[in-house]
Design a protein around this motif. Structure first.
Motif, mmCIF file in Angstrom:
data_model
loop_
_atom_site.group_PDB
_atom_site.id
_atom_site.type_symbol
_atom_site.label_atom_id
_atom_site.label_comp_id
_atom_site.label_asym_id
_atom_site.label_seq_id
_atom_site.Cartn_x
_atom_site.Cartn_y
_atom_site.Cartn_z
ATOM 1 N N SER A 1 1.005 -1.147 -0.034
ATOM 2 C CA SER A 1 -0.070 0.033 0.038
ATOM 3 C C SER A 1 0.959 1.243 -0.034
ATOM 4 O O SER A 1 2.297 1.269 0.194
ATOM 5 C CB SER A 1 -0.841 -0.008 1.183
ATOM 6 N N GLN B 1 0.324 -1.786 4.694
ATOM 7 C CA GLN B 1 -0.069 -3.142 4.406
ATOM 8 C C GLN B 1 0.646 -3.744 3.091
ATOM 9 O O GLN B 1 0.992 -2.731 2.332
ATOM 10 C CB GLN B 1 -1.497 -2.822 4.129
ATOM 11 N N ALA C 1 -0.228 -6.648 0.466
ATOM 12 C CA ALA C 1 -1.201 -7.883 -0.019
ATOM 13 C C ALA C 1 -0.516 -8.824 -0.846
ATOM 14 O O ALA C 1 0.320 -8.498 -1.533
ATOM 15 C CB ALA C 1 -2.365 -6.939 -0.966
ATOM 16 N N LEU D 1 -6.813 -13.909 -0.516
ATOM 17 C CA LEU D 1 -5.963 -12.834 -0.598
ATOM 18 C C LEU D 1 -5.605 -12.523 1.014
ATOM 19 O O LEU D 1 -6.506 -12.924 1.784
ATOM 20 C CB LEU D 1 -6.674 -11.590 -0.883
ATOM 21 N N VAL E 1 -3.897 -9.564 3.599
ATOM 22 C CA VAL E 1 -3.440 -8.471 3.729
ATOM 23 C C VAL E 1 -2.490 -8.539 4.993
ATOM 24 O O VAL E 1 -3.242 -8.660 6.204
ATOM 25 C CB VAL E 1 -4.664 -7.417 3.918
ATOM 26 N N VAL F 1 -2.795 -9.151 -7.577
ATOM 27 C CA VAL F 1 -3.333 -8.068 -6.561
ATOM 28 C C VAL F 1 -2.860 -6.676 -6.892
ATOM 29 O O VAL F 1 -1.461 -6.652 -7.390
ATOM 30 C CB VAL F 1 -3.021 -8.640 -5.161
ATOM 31 N N LEU G 1 -8.400 -2.384 -3.027
ATOM 32 C CA LEU G 1 -7.484 -3.225 -3.472
ATOM 33 C C LEU G 1 -8.146 -4.243 -4.481
ATOM 34 O O LEU G 1 -9.337 -4.708 -4.401
ATOM 35 C CB LEU G 1 -6.968 -4.319 -2.256
ATOM 36 N N SER H 1 -8.283 -7.615 -7.261
ATOM 37 C CA SER H 1 -7.535 -8.930 -7.475
ATOM 38 C C SER H 1 -8.398 -9.410 -8.728
ATOM 39 O O SER H 1 -9.423 -9.400 -8.931
ATOM 40 C CB SER H 1 -8.098 -9.953 -6.274
ATOM 41 N N PRO I 1 -9.756 -2.772 2.118
ATOM 42 C CA PRO I 1 -8.679 -3.475 2.884
ATOM 43 C C PRO I 1 -8.533 -3.312 4.319
ATOM 44 O O PRO I 1 -7.785 -2.863 4.760
ATOM 45 C CB PRO I 1 -7.461 -3.185 2.162
#
Length: 425
Positions: free
Chosen positions: A46, A51, A53, A61, A63, A85, A94, A96, A108
């Protein structure tokens, strides 16, 4: 960052001295995350670095929180493997993509809410937000690249000249171009506004697995199943650099925000860090047991993360670049124009200790014994190194002059407009 200036000839004929710049520290393993139940396919940080991912073949997923002792979030919703991602530029969303043919947009946080839309008619291989956060580009095994409105999740248009699976698609930093990589052995450059294919790069000998833009937007790097990494200029379409350093397919790559370094992940289980300005290998990292499938720098470049078929997610501290990243990003340059086969360069190997999660700082590479070489070879190498330094400095000076010329031209045009405005009654 330390710019490696003109180097003095080494006091002894050591290959190590000739090929490695003076760096602050070696990269070190900082964190080690385990929670996936199958191969990790993708990682992304991020914006605020709080964060990380990751997507996996286990259809989940994760995080991860960079703050110690914080619990990770596990997001479920996809019905098949998560292949990609990507955090939005703000970090509030986020995206995916999955083998279930859908794209999900997640918030997230602890709730892990998401919206889903059927994006393609086959596996979605790649998702990437535009720098303004308004658009999302996706790539798929249905041979198409599609662009979507982020907030409405509305389909905008499709790019469909590839004749095989499309593995990856990315926006340029300014959002005007899109680059895509395909199993048809081509990399294609697209104009987002006209939706036309601007150029096809056909020099790869096998499937192209991954592609991305240099932070300056002036060139692209592509990874291939033929074990190579190639860097092209997007204006002249000329091949700038060609690396043959891995012994198996290169699965992913990531540019350092400064634009001076590139990191690669390969099925030979290694990560390699390349110095693009010098056109050479800096480090080889041995962390994963089995193929390294994904790698990504953080937004500042202070860290990078990697994932592998061993279900591991690792976070590394870069260390090789410890100055003010903001200043570097302001002065981004494209790589030096070197056609580097880089086939026989020495490398610094950093093994990961069997005690997982321990820092590598205490285990950094020991000084190596100088390698004896014939005097003629030493002299030749010193001469080549000197010539490369001159070339790098010349390119830098030319870029500075070009910038000055552009600034003066802009000023002249502004002055001309003012004169014309005054002259108009």
């Amino acid at each position: 960052m330390k710019n490696v200036g003109p180097r003095k000839a080494p006091s002894s004929p050591s290959l190590l001295h000739l090929t490695l710049p003076v760096l602050q520290e070696d990269p070190s393993l900082e964190r080690h995350f385990k929670g996936h139940r199958d191969a990790v396919t993708s990682v992304d940080f991020s914006l605020n670095m709080k964060q990380l991912a990751s997507g996996s073949m286990d259809s989940c997923l994760m995080v991860w929180h960079m703050k110690p002792q914080s619990r990770a979030y596990r997001f479920t919703g996809h019905k098949d493997a998560v292949t990609c991602v990507n955090f939005s530029p703000s970090g509030h969303l986020l995206a995916s993509g999955s083998r279930d043919k859908t794209v999900r947009i997640w918030v997230p946080n602890v709730k892990g809410e998401s919206t889903v839309f059927r994006a393609h008619t086959a596996t979605v291989r790649s998702v990437h937000f535009c720098s303004d956060g308004q658009s999302l580009v996706t790539a798929s095994d249905d041979k198409t690249v599609k662009v979507w409105s982020t907030h409405r999740q509305r389909f905008l248009f499709s790019l469909s000249q590839h004749i095989n699976w499309v593995r990856c698609a990315k926006f340029s930093p300014d959002g005007r171009l899109i680059v895509s990589a395909s199993d048809d052995k081509t990399v294609k450059l697209w104009d987002k506004t006209s939706r036309e294919c601007v150029h096809s790069y056909c020099e790869h000998g096998s499937f192209v697995t991954y592609v991305d833009f240099h932070p300056s937007g002036t060139c692209i790097a592509a990874a291939g199943m033929d074990n190579t990494v190639k860097v092209w200029d997007v204006r002249t379409h000329r091949l700038l650099q060609h690396y043959q350093l891995h012994s198996a397919a290169v699965n992913a790559l990531s540019f350092h925000p400064s634009g001076n370094y590139l990191i690669t992940a390969s099925s030979d289980s290694t990560l390699k860090i390349l110095d693009l300005m010098e056109g050479r290998l800096l480090y080889t990292l041995h962390g994963h047991q089995g193929p390294a499938t994904t790698v990504a720098f953080s937004r500042t470049g202070e860290y990078f993360a990697s994932g592998g078929s061993d279900e591991q997610v690792m976070v590394w501290k870069s260390n090789f670049d410890v100055v003010d990243y903001g200043e570097i990003i302001k002065g981004q340059r494209s790589p030096a124009t070197l056609t580097s086969s880089a086939g026989n360069l020495p490398e610094v190997d950093l093994p990961v200790p069997s005690g997982r999660g321990k820092s590598l700082e205490s285990m950094q590479s020991q000084p190596q014994e100088p390698v004896s070489m014939p005097q003629t070879l030493t002299s030749t190498l010193e001469h080549i190194v000197g010539q490369l330094d001159v070339l790098t400095q010349t390119v830098s000076i030319l870029e500075q002059r070009l910038t000055l010329t552009e600034d003066k031209l802009k000023q002249c045009l502004q002055n001309q407009q003012l004169i014309m405005q005054r002259a108009t009654p």
